[in-house]
Motif scaffolding. Structure first.
Motif, PDB file in Angstrom:
ATOM      1  N   GLY A 133       0.820  -1.208   0.000  1.00 28.96           N
ATOM      2  CA  GLY A 133       0.000   0.000   0.000  1.00 28.96           C
ATOM      3  C   GLY A 133       0.852   1.255   0.000  1.00 28.96           C
ATOM      4  O   GLY A 133       2.082   1.209   0.066  1.00 28.96           O
ATOM      5  N   ARG A 134       0.177   2.387  -0.058  1.00 29.06           N
ATOM      6  CA  ARG A 134       0.870   3.672  -0.150  1.00 29.06           C
ATOM      7  C   ARG A 134       1.574   4.014   1.152  1.00 29.06           C
ATOM      8  O   ARG A 134       1.041   3.799   2.254  1.00 29.06           O
ATOM      9  CB  ARG A 134      -0.113   4.774  -0.523  1.00 29.06           C
ATOM     10  N   LEU A 135       2.734   4.575   1.019  1.00 25.26           N
ATOM     11  CA  LEU A 135       3.508   4.952   2.204  1.00 25.26           C
ATOM     12  C   LEU A 135       2.798   6.003   3.033  1.00 25.26           C
ATOM     13  O   LEU A 135       2.831   5.972   4.268  1.00 25.26           O
ATOM     14  CB  LEU A 135       4.887   5.471   1.784  1.00 25.26           C
ATOM     15  N   THR A 136       2.159   6.963   2.357  1.00 21.16           N
ATOM     16  CA  THR A 136       1.522   8.075   3.087  1.00 21.16           C
ATOM     17  C   THR A 136       0.370   7.604   3.969  1.00 21.16           C
ATOM     18  O   THR A 136      -0.077   8.342   4.850  1.00 21.16           O
ATOM     19  CB  THR A 136       1.007   9.131   2.097  1.00 21.16           C
ATOM     20  N   GLU A 137      -0.115   6.380   3.754  1.00 23.89           N
ATOM     21  CA  GLU A 137      -1.207   5.848   4.568  1.00 23.89           C
ATOM     22  C   GLU A 137      -0.700   5.111   5.808  1.00 23.89           C
ATOM     23  O   GLU A 137      -1.492   4.606   6.598  1.00 23.89           O
ATOM     24  CB  GLU A 137      -2.062   4.901   3.721  1.00 23.89           C
ATOM     25  N   THR A 146       0.975  -8.643  -3.727  1.00 18.06           N
ATOM     26  CA  THR A 146      -0.149  -8.889  -4.636  1.00 18.06           C
ATOM     27  C   THR A 146       0.292  -8.886  -6.092  1.00 18.06           C
ATOM     28  O   THR A 146      -0.544  -8.894  -6.992  1.00 18.06           O
ATOM     29  CB  THR A 146      -1.236  -7.814  -4.442  1.00 18.06           C
ATOM     30  N   LYS A 147       1.608  -8.842  -6.320  1.00 13.64           N
ATOM     31  CA  LYS A 147       2.203  -8.811  -7.660  1.00 13.64           C
ATOM     32  C   LYS A 147       2.015  -7.467  -8.362  1.00 13.64           C
ATOM     33  O   LYS A 147       2.276  -7.347  -9.567  1.00 13.64           O
ATOM     34  CB  LYS A 147       1.657  -9.929  -8.565  1.00 13.64           C
ATOM     35  N   ALA A 148       1.579  -6.459  -7.621  1.00 14.00           N
ATOM     36  CA  ALA A 148       1.473  -5.110  -8.172  1.00 14.00           C
ATOM     37  C   ALA A 148       2.777  -4.362  -7.905  1.00 14.00           C
ATOM     38  O   ALA A 148       3.576  -4.754  -7.036  1.00 14.00           O
ATOM     39  CB  ALA A 148       0.298  -4.371  -7.526  1.00 14.00           C
ATOM     40  N   VAL A 149       3.013  -3.283  -8.650  1.00 11.55           N
ATOM     41  CA  VAL A 149       4.205  -2.482  -8.423  1.00 11.55           C
ATOM     42  C   VAL A 149       4.143  -1.886  -7.017  1.00 11.55           C
ATOM     43  O   VAL A 149       3.139  -1.284  -6.621  1.00 11.55           O
ATOM     44  CB  VAL A 149       4.321  -1.354  -9.470  1.00 11.55           C
ATOM     45  N   ASP A 150       5.173  -2.083  -6.247  1.00 11.41           N
ATOM     46  CA  ASP A 150       5.231  -1.585  -4.878  1.00 11.41           C
ATOM     47  C   ASP A 150       5.802  -0.172  -4.874  1.00 11.41           C
ATOM     48  O   ASP A 150       6.857   0.082  -5.456  1.00 11.41           O
ATOM     49  CB  ASP A 150       6.117  -2.510  -4.030  1.00 11.41           C
ATOM     50  N   GLN A 204      14.322  -6.754  -9.196  1.00  9.29           N
ATOM     51  CA  GLN A 204      12.966  -7.053  -9.660  1.00  9.29           C
ATOM     52  C   GLN A 204      12.127  -7.653  -8.534  1.00  9.29           C
ATOM     53  O   GLN A 204      10.927  -7.373  -8.413  1.00  9.29           O
ATOM     54  CB  GLN A 204      13.014  -8.007 -10.846  1.00  9.29           C
ATOM     55  N   ALA A 205      12.756  -8.463  -7.686  1.00  8.58           N
ATOM     56  CA  ALA A 205      12.038  -9.122  -6.604  1.00  8.58           C
ATOM     57  C   ALA A 205      11.463  -8.125  -5.606  1.00  8.58           C
ATOM     58  O   ALA A 205      10.412  -8.372  -5.007  1.00  8.58           O
ATOM     59  CB  ALA A 205      12.964 -10.107  -5.888  1.00  8.58           C
ATOM     60  N   CYS A 206      12.143  -7.008  -5.388  1.00 11.39           N
ATOM     61  CA  CYS A 206      11.641  -6.018  -4.422  1.00 11.39           C
ATOM     62  C   CYS A 206      10.753  -4.970  -5.089  1.00 11.39           C
ATOM     63  O   CYS A 206      10.161  -4.129  -4.413  1.00 11.39           O
ATOM     64  CB  CYS A 206      12.795  -5.353  -3.684  1.00 11.39           C
ATOM     65  N   TYR A 207      10.642  -5.014  -6.425  1.00  9.85           N
ATOM     66  CA  TYR A 207       9.870  -4.016  -7.172  1.00  9.85           C
ATOM     67  C   TYR A 207       8.368  -4.288  -7.083  1.00  9.85           C
ATOM     68  O   TYR A 207       7.558  -3.373  -7.146  1.00  9.85           O
ATOM     69  CB  TYR A 207      10.318  -4.026  -8.632  1.00  9.85           C
TER      70      TYR A 207
END
Length: 398
Positions: free
Chosen positions: A259-263, A307-311, A300-303
């Motif tokens: 999720g978003r960092l700002t949250e 949920t397999k979405a871009v982090d 790539q593993a940390c990207y």
């Protein structure tokens, strides 16, 4: 290894020792820089090693410099009491030259951090940690590419000091991302770095053991791993650490929290950034019986998140380090191969030092700008396929 028995009466208390102390058979009892605080500490070393030795093959210059210092004091009629309080700070010519180098002695840093993390003492932990952290933070801020290059290389080569090498790498990466991309204030950046360095303090010895262990995890080992975050928090509190952000970041650094960092709360933001860098660092490090990933595969593993979405945090890490960060070995369109030594403004076009020519033969380093089509990066080199050994000092000099 040439062991020479050390006169224990010449060892002062409260001063860093300029050479390693070894026991019977050459077993390492205390690394260079270790501080013996009292007679009880000395007795503890003697119980473990029976006799204290110096390996003159390893520390000959430093030991001879110390003997010369004692000899000079004797010839100058220095009082015996003053001689007994000699601070063991004599330095060899090589050490003096190395101190003038813009780069630290990374292998000494590995030893000193290993010593601190494996055997933290409540009386000395805070000042020692503060001094050592300041040195790492200052160097990595002034020389970020060199720090990344050194730690990526050490991570791929060394298993004995896995825990602290990993911790230093995660600390340098997270501070760099927080400073350059996330634009966090300096105080928060440093708290993040402190948390990254101490996230695994409760299992520092176990991590080093596991890096060399071929057998499956025991039940006790698995239990420590499962609870090491909470154990590290409790241990740091016992060592005098009470910064709530520092402790929160460690407590949650293994939580699945996309999720978003700002949250997230500030401490959970730090934890997420540590987790992404932790994944990267773990994947590029070898284990006995397991080859490390290429640096680009680890990136790539940390990207991507759980949920397999871009982090968001992983993307910030890639944006900061580039697709091919310093320390990554790569192939070029020219048929050459080399190591990334410096980032550029574009993630895919870093500066590379070529060490293998078109014929695959070792060559003197040639600097390549990979933004030039003829020298474009065409792929990553797995560590097992790196066919040349280049001393770290030589890489840093580039």
């Amino acid at each position: 290894m040439k062991l020479l028995e050390l006169d224990i009466s010449s060892i002062p208390f409260g001063q860093p020792i300029p050479f390693a102390l070894r026991g019977v058979g050459g077993v390492l009892l205390a690394g260079k820089g270790f501080v013996i605080r009292s007679q009880e500490d000395l007795k503890s070393l003697l119980l473990r090693g029976h006799t204290l030795y110096v390996d003159t093959d390893e520390s000959g210059d430093a030991y001879r410099a110390y003997l010369a210092q004692l000899q000079a004091m004797l010839h100058s009629d220095t009082k015996l009491g003053d001689i007994a309080e000699t601070t063991l700070q004599a330095k060899s010519k090589q050490e003096q030259e190395e101190e003038q180098s813009p780069h630290p002695r990374w292998k000494d840093w590995q030893l000193h951090w290993t010593q601190l993390m494996r055997q933290p003492d409540p009386q000395t932990f805070a000042p020692r940690f503060g001094h050592m952290f300041a040195a790492l933070a200052n160097y990595s801020q002034k020389n970020p590419d060199a720090a990344l290059l050194a730690l990526v290389q050490l991570s791929a080569e060394e298993v004995r000091f896995y825990s602290v090498t990993h911790g230093m790498l995660v600390a340098v990466i997270t501070m760099l991302v927080a400073r350059e991309t996330l634009r966090w204030p300096n105080e928060q950046v440093h708290t993040l770095g402190r948390a990254a360095l101490t996230m695994n303090i409760a299992m520092a010895q176990l991590q080093d053991d596991l890096a060399q262990q071929r057998s499956p995890l025991s039940a006790e080992q698995a239990k420590i791993i499962d609870h090491h975050s909470e154990m590290s928090v409790h241990q740091l509190q016992a060592l005098g650490v009470h910064d709530p952000l520092w402790l929160e970041a460690i407590k949650f650094h293994h939580y699945r929290d996309p999720g978003r960092l700002t949250e997230k709360s500030p401490g959970r933001q730090m934890a997420r950034l540590i987790q992404r860098a932790d994944i990267f660092g773990a994947r590029i490090a070898p284990r006995v019986g397991r080859e490390p990933m290429s640096v680009t595969s680890a990136m790539q593993a940390c990207y991507y998140d759980e949920t397999k979405a871009v982090d968001e945090t992983g993307a910030a890490l890639v944006k900061t380090l580039g697709i091919y960060p310093p320390g990554a070995w790569v192939y070029l369109a020219s048929g050459e191969a080399g190591v990334v030594i410096r980032r550029s403004q574009h993630a895919a076009t870093p500066r590379v030092a070529v060490f293998l020519n078109r014929e695959g033969m070792p060559c003197d380093p040639i600097s390549r700008d990979t933004a030039v089509p003829a020298h474009k990066i065409t792929g990553a080199v797995a560590h097992r396929d790196v066919r040349v050994s280049v001393p770290l000092e030589r890489l840093l000099a580039l």
